[in-house]
Design a protein around this motif. Structure first.
Motif, PDB file in Angstrom:
ATOM      1  N   ALA A 417       0.838  -1.203   0.000  1.00  0.00           N
ATOM      2  CA  ALA A 417       0.000   0.000   0.000  1.00  0.00           C
ATOM      3  C   ALA A 417       0.870   1.248   0.000  1.00  0.00           C
ATOM      4  N   ALA A 418       1.940   1.235   0.797  1.00  0.00           N
ATOM      5  CA  ALA A 418       2.841   2.389   0.858  1.00  0.00           C
ATOM      6  C   ALA A 418       3.442   2.675  -0.513  1.00  0.00           C
ATOM      7  N   GLU A 419       3.756   1.644  -1.282  1.00  0.00           N
ATOM      8  CA  GLU A 419       4.289   1.829  -2.631  1.00  0.00           C
ATOM      9  C   GLU A 419       3.220   2.375  -3.575  1.00  0.00           C
ATOM     10  N   SER A 420       1.998   1.924  -3.392  1.00  0.00           N
ATOM     11  CA  SER A 420       0.918   2.363  -4.281  1.00  0.00           C
ATOM     12  C   SER A 420       0.633   3.851  -4.132  1.00  0.00           C
ATOM     13  N   PHE A 421       0.798   4.383  -2.906  1.00  0.00           N
ATOM     14  CA  PHE A 421       0.571   5.815  -2.703  1.00  0.00           C
ATOM     15  C   PHE A 421       1.465   6.660  -3.613  1.00  0.00           C
ATOM     16  N   LYS A 422       2.622   6.150  -3.979  1.00  0.00           N
ATOM     17  CA  LYS A 422       3.580   6.908  -4.786  1.00  0.00           C
ATOM     18  C   LYS A 422       3.072   7.156  -6.208  1.00  0.00           C
ATOM     19  N   HIS A 423       2.086   6.388  -6.639  1.00  0.00           N
ATOM     20  CA  HIS A 423       1.571   6.528  -8.006  1.00  0.00           C
ATOM     21  C   HIS A 423       0.461   7.568  -8.119  1.00  0.00           C
ATOM     22  N   LEU A 424      -0.011   8.091  -6.991  1.00  0.00           N
ATOM     23  CA  LEU A 424      -1.064   9.097  -7.033  1.00  0.00           C
ATOM     24  C   LEU A 424      -0.558  10.371  -7.698  1.00  0.00           C
ATOM     25  N   SER A 425      -1.450  11.081  -8.361  1.00  0.00           N
ATOM     26  CA  SER A 425      -1.080  12.354  -8.977  1.00  0.00           C
ATOM     27  C   SER A 425      -0.838  13.394  -7.893  1.00  0.00           C
ATOM     28  N   ASN A 432      -8.093  13.519  -0.800  1.00  0.00           N
ATOM     29  CA  ASN A 432      -9.172  12.613  -0.438  1.00  0.00           C
ATOM     30  C   ASN A 432      -9.045  12.254   1.037  1.00  0.00           C
ATOM     31  N   ALA A 433      -9.999  12.690   1.852  1.00  0.00           N
ATOM     32  CA  ALA A 433      -9.912  12.485   3.297  1.00  0.00           C
ATOM     33  C   ALA A 433      -9.905  10.997   3.669  1.00  0.00           C
ATOM     34  N   ASP A 434     -10.738  10.197   3.013  1.00  0.00           N
ATOM     35  CA  ASP A 434     -10.784   8.764   3.329  1.00  0.00           C
ATOM     36  C   ASP A 434      -9.459   8.094   2.997  1.00  0.00           C
ATOM     37  N   LEU A 435      -8.867   8.489   1.878  1.00  0.00           N
ATOM     38  CA  LEU A 435      -7.580   7.923   1.488  1.00  0.00           C
ATOM     39  C   LEU A 435      -6.483   8.383   2.448  1.00  0.00           C
ATOM     40  N   ASN A 436      -6.581   9.620   2.903  1.00  0.00           N
ATOM     41  CA  ASN A 436      -5.605  10.114   3.879  1.00  0.00           C
ATOM     42  C   ASN A 436      -5.656   9.315   5.176  1.00  0.00           C
ATOM     43  N   GLU A 437      -6.859   8.935   5.596  1.00  0.00           N
ATOM     44  CA  GLU A 437      -6.965   8.140   6.830  1.00  0.00           C
ATOM     45  C   GLU A 437      -6.377   6.750   6.628  1.00  0.00           C
ATOM     46  N   ILE A 438      -6.588   6.178   5.438  1.00  0.00           N
ATOM     47  CA  ILE A 438      -5.966   4.889   5.143  1.00  0.00           C
ATOM     48  C   ILE A 438      -4.446   5.038   5.175  1.00  0.00           C
ATOM     49  N   HIS A 439      -3.951   6.132   4.626  1.00  0.00           N
ATOM     50  CA  HIS A 439      -2.506   6.386   4.625  1.00  0.00           C
ATOM     51  C   HIS A 439      -1.979   6.459   6.057  1.00  0.00           C
ATOM     52  N   LEU A 440      -2.728   7.124   6.919  1.00  0.00           N
ATOM     53  CA  LEU A 440      -2.343   7.194   8.333  1.00  0.00           C
ATOM     54  C   LEU A 440      -2.268   5.802   8.942  1.00  0.00           C
ATOM     55  N   ASN A 441      -3.252   4.979   8.652  1.00  0.00           N
ATOM     56  CA  ASN A 441      -3.268   3.624   9.193  1.00  0.00           C
ATOM     57  C   ASN A 441      -2.084   2.809   8.680  1.00  0.00           C
ATOM     58  N   VAL A 442      -1.753   2.978   7.402  1.00  0.00           N
ATOM     59  CA  VAL A 442      -0.608   2.268   6.817  1.00  0.00           C
ATOM     60  C   VAL A 442       0.687   2.676   7.512  1.00  0.00           C
ATOM     61  N   LEU A 443       0.880   3.972   7.702  1.00  0.00           N
ATOM     62  CA  LEU A 443       2.106   4.466   8.343  1.00  0.00           C
ATOM     63  C   LEU A 443       2.209   3.985   9.789  1.00  0.00           C
ATOM     64  N   GLU A 444       1.085   3.970  10.477  1.00  0.00           N
ATOM     65  CA  GLU A 444       1.098   3.497  11.869  1.00  0.00           C
ATOM     66  C   GLU A 444       1.473   2.027  11.939  1.00  0.00           C
ATOM     67  N   ASN A 445       0.949   1.232  11.039  1.00  0.00           N
ATOM     68  CA  ASN A 445       1.256  -0.196  11.055  1.00  0.00           C
ATOM     69  C   ASN A 445       2.677  -0.491  10.595  1.00  0.00           C
ATOM     70  N   LEU A 446       3.246   0.397   9.796  1.00  0.00           N
ATOM     71  CA  LEU A 446       4.643   0.248   9.390  1.00  0.00           C
ATOM     72  C   LEU A 446       5.595   0.931  10.380  1.00  0.00           C
ATOM     73  N   VAL A 447       5.000   1.518  11.419  1.00  0.00           N
ATOM     74  CA  VAL A 447       5.752   2.252  12.454  1.00  0.00           C
ATOM     75  C   VAL A 447       6.650   3.312  11.799  1.00  0.00           C
ATOM     76  N   ASP A 448       6.105   3.963  10.796  1.00  0.00           N
ATOM     77  CA  ASP A 448       6.829   5.038  10.115  1.00  0.00           C
ATOM     78  C   ASP A 448       6.398   6.360  10.745  1.00  0.00           C
ATOM     79  N   THR A 449       6.785   6.570  11.993  1.00  0.00           N
ATOM     80  CA  THR A 449       6.302   7.715  12.761  1.00  0.00           C
ATOM     81  C   THR A 449       6.748   9.052  12.181  1.00  0.00           C
ATOM     82  N   LYS A 450       7.912   9.080  11.551  1.00  0.00           N
ATOM     83  CA  LYS A 450       8.422  10.357  11.026  1.00  0.00           C
ATOM     84  C   LYS A 450       7.587  10.867   9.858  1.00  0.00           C
ATOM     85  N   SER A 451       6.830   9.991   9.199  1.00  0.00           N
ATOM     86  CA  SER A 451       6.028  10.405   8.037  1.00  0.00           C
ATOM     87  C   SER A 451       4.605  10.796   8.420  1.00  0.00           C
TER      88      SER A 451
END
Length: 670
Positions: A417-425, A432-451
């Protein structure tokens, strides 16, 4: 000899008619009405609706023997006379001038010579009549029968000119080089009005058969005759015979392809028969051959791929489904993807067994094709500019990536999922607020706190935050400021785009209204009666919604933010009125809201005693909105609707801002 005399007499008649109609009102001060020539025209507006106009324009309707187009001229006024120069197109056969003030599609005043017209036949450079001279004049006075944009000149058929139009078509036959096949559709429509359907059909059949006997009748002409036989004469047998001739004589041609497409068994009740028919067409007429010589009929492949893709998907022929993407352009591939994979995600298909894994497998197998094709220009025919087509393609791809990322997140494939975000325009990365929340969930699960903080701050800039994201942003701020919240509001506002806020304020101001409404009494979730008359001096936000309305449900997180913001404000109330629902709507709506954890004040719209529809209050307000769509937000005060908006932007934080701005504006009204 006799033919020459008739032609010459007709030419003189045309000039005479032209002179009588243009002499006193429109004159050409230099140049001749011939193909490719330049003329100077002088228009006298005296006595017309444009007599006192200070800005007169001319619309020039140009007939090229196949269709009409419109040129526009800006005229210069001198002592009540309006002048301009005009270059007559080299393909013109007939021109008509209409003068107007204001926009052409909705003019303030016009002058078409009191339905007599300002017009002239365009001759060749030697001054001789050419094919289309008489047809153009006939179509000018019978525009509905021509079925093209000459309709804008008079706006109707002139019934007193029908006989004249019929005579003009007979004259057209005598012009050297003219072929009735070029204007047969119009000719038959006129004959129907003059002779009646039965006689016109006999005449039309005779004409078509005579044209078929002529040597050298080409593929395009045969196709035109086939369509005329089918749709104008309603002679399916004749149309089919001509279509078969196209297939025999031009087996690999554009029209043969179209004939074969029209014979696909897409209406067969047997899915296997339909599918085989699609496959046979693609084998006989591969899209690769069509792309070598495009003919404006790309819709055939779009429709075919859409149907075939759905057939493969629904019958679980997933290998064939994926393989199909190798043939499609972006436009077709995007539609097949949307209709099957995005639709599957949205229609609760994920609740069925391992559906999420299946959809994800297909999404990951096919998204590379869309990424590769996003710049192929296949949406160009749908838009007026290449940039608009490209922007649409990128927006569509962002929507497809949303589905992919949603599935990857749901199946806990966070790294992918983290790689797929890179393809967005660039436009779709944080909007997109819903997509942003998914992005937050992805970062939390990857423990990517700095992002996480950069994501939240960019989402705030785009005003695309969900309630959870807003809570998270505040938590991070407090953690970095010793739990001191005194500066949070200033920090949060600093993240916001000033330009977007100004645009939102302007949008809200457009929704301010002053509509009195009829007071009502409705039952709430606990069976108690709520009366609008009891809301004296209160500002009341009302959300009309229904359990079947997906945008309504999607807006609930934002509406919860609104409810929470005004929970302690004694001057502001928030109600949700469920409307246009069926069955046990009370139980359904109450259970949905409570089980979803929303804290709403629910009201049930009343049932119409005449037709049984649950929409009494909402329906009473529809004439004010001029729309019956939901979600519909309104803000009322003292029996007056003061604000209204329709739809949902997709952002909870933006919805909160919208209604907050509206409430503040209403509070400040005197």
């Amino acid at each position: 000899m006799s033919t020459f005399k008739i032609t010459a007499m007709l030419f003189l008649l045309s000039v005479s008619t032209y002179g009588q109609q243009l002499k006193s009102r429109l004159n050409f001060t230099s140049g001749k009405i011939t193909q490719g020539s330049s003329v100077s025209l002088s228009y006298d507006a005296k006595g017309s609706d444009l007599e006192y106009s200070d800005a007169v324009k001319a619309a020039v309707y140009v007939f090229d023997n196949e269709s009409w187009r419109v040129d526009t001229l800006n005229l210069k006024g001198i002592n009540g006379t309006w002048n301009a120069s005009y270059a007559i197109p080299g393909d013109a056969r007939f021109v008509a001038f209409k003068f107007y003030q204001g926009p052409l599609d909705n003019p303030e005043a016009t002058d078409n010579n009191n339905f007599k017209g300002f017009y002239a036949a365009v001759k060749d450079k030697t001054g001789k009549s050419i094919p289309g001279n008489a047809v153009g004049e006939a179509q000018l006075f019978q525009p509905l029968q021509a079925a093209n944009n000459i309709y804008g000149y008079f706006g109707k058929d002139l019934d007193d000119q029908l006989s004249r139009a019929d005579q003009l078509l007979e004259q057209e036959k005598k012009i050297k080089g003219s072929s009735i096949g070029d204007y047969l559709f119009f000719y038959l429509n006129i004959k129907k009005k003059v002779l009646g359907d039965a006689k016109a059909k006999i005449l039309g059949t005779q004409v078509i058969k005579a044209l078929l006997e002529k040597p050298g009748t080409g593929e395009q002409q045969l196709a035109k005759l086939s369509r005329l036989a089918a749709y104008n004469l309603k002679d399916e047998q004749l149309a089919d015979d001509i279509a078969n001739r196209i297939l025999r004589n031009y087996p690999g041609g554009s029209e043969a392809r179209f004939v074969a497409f029209s014979r696909i068994k897409k209406n067969s009740p047997d899915a296997k028969v339909r599918e085989a028919s699609y496959e046979e067409f693609l084998k006989a007429y591969p899209v690769s051959e069509w792309r070598k010589k495009r003919d404006g009929k790309g819709f055939m492949y779009y429709e075919l791929y859409r149907n075939l893709g759905s057939s493969y998907f629904e019958s679980r022929q997933y290998d064939k489904f994926v393989e199909l993407f190798k043939q499609m352009d972006f436009r077709s591939g995007n539609e097949v993807w949307r209709w099957n994979l995005t639709r599957g995600q949205m229609l609760d298909e994920l609740k069925k067994g391992n559906a999420a894994d299946t959809l994800l497998s297909l999404a990951e197998a096919t998204i590379p094709y869309l990424l590769k094709l996003k710049d192929d220009g296949s949406y160009s025919e749908d838009f007026n500019s290449a940039e608009a087509a490209r922007s649409n393609a990128y927006k569509q791809l962002d929507d497809r990536l949303f589905t992919l990322i949603f599935l990857q997140n749901k199946t806990r494939n966070y790294k992918r999922a983290a790689e797929s975000f890179k393809h967005l325009s660039e436009e779709g990365r944080y909007s997109n607020a819903d997509l942003n929340e998914i992005h937050l969930n992805v970062l939390e699960n990857l423990v990517d706190t700095k992002s996480i903080l950069p994501l939240l701050e960019m989402s705030a800039k785009e005003n695309a935050l969900t309630p959870r994201m807003m809570t998270k942003l505040k938590e991070i701020y407090l953690a970095g400021n010793n739990n001191d919240a005194s500066g949070y509001e200033q920090y949060f506002n600093s993240l916001r785009s000033g330009e977007e806020n100004r645009e939102l304020v302007a949008h809200v101001k457009e929704g301010l209204v002053n509509f009195p409404y009829k007071s009502f009494e409705l039952e709430d979730a606990d069976g108690k009666i709520v009366k609008s008359a009891d809301w004296k001096d209160k500002i009341v936000i009302i959300d009309f919604w229904a359990t079947w309305c997906r945008p309504c449900i999607m807006a609930f997180p934002g509406m919860q933010l609104v409810v929470d913001k005004y929970a302690k404000d004694p001057d502001v109330l928030v109600y949700f009125i469920g409307t246009m629902q069926n069955g046990d709507y009370k139980t359904k709506s109450v259970n949905y809201v409570r089980e979803s954890g929303f804290r709403f004040n629910l009201l049930h719209d009343a049932v119409n005693s005449t037709n049984g529809e649950q929409n009494v209050v909402f329906r009473s307000m529809v004439p004010l909105f001029k729309s019956s769509a939901i979600p519909r937000k309104i803000i009322v005060q003292n029996g007056i609707i003061k604000y209204t908006s329709e739809g949902y932007s997709g952002s909870p934080s933006k919805l909160l801002d919208e209604l907050s701005i509206a409430v503040d504006l209403i509070k400040n009204q005197k």
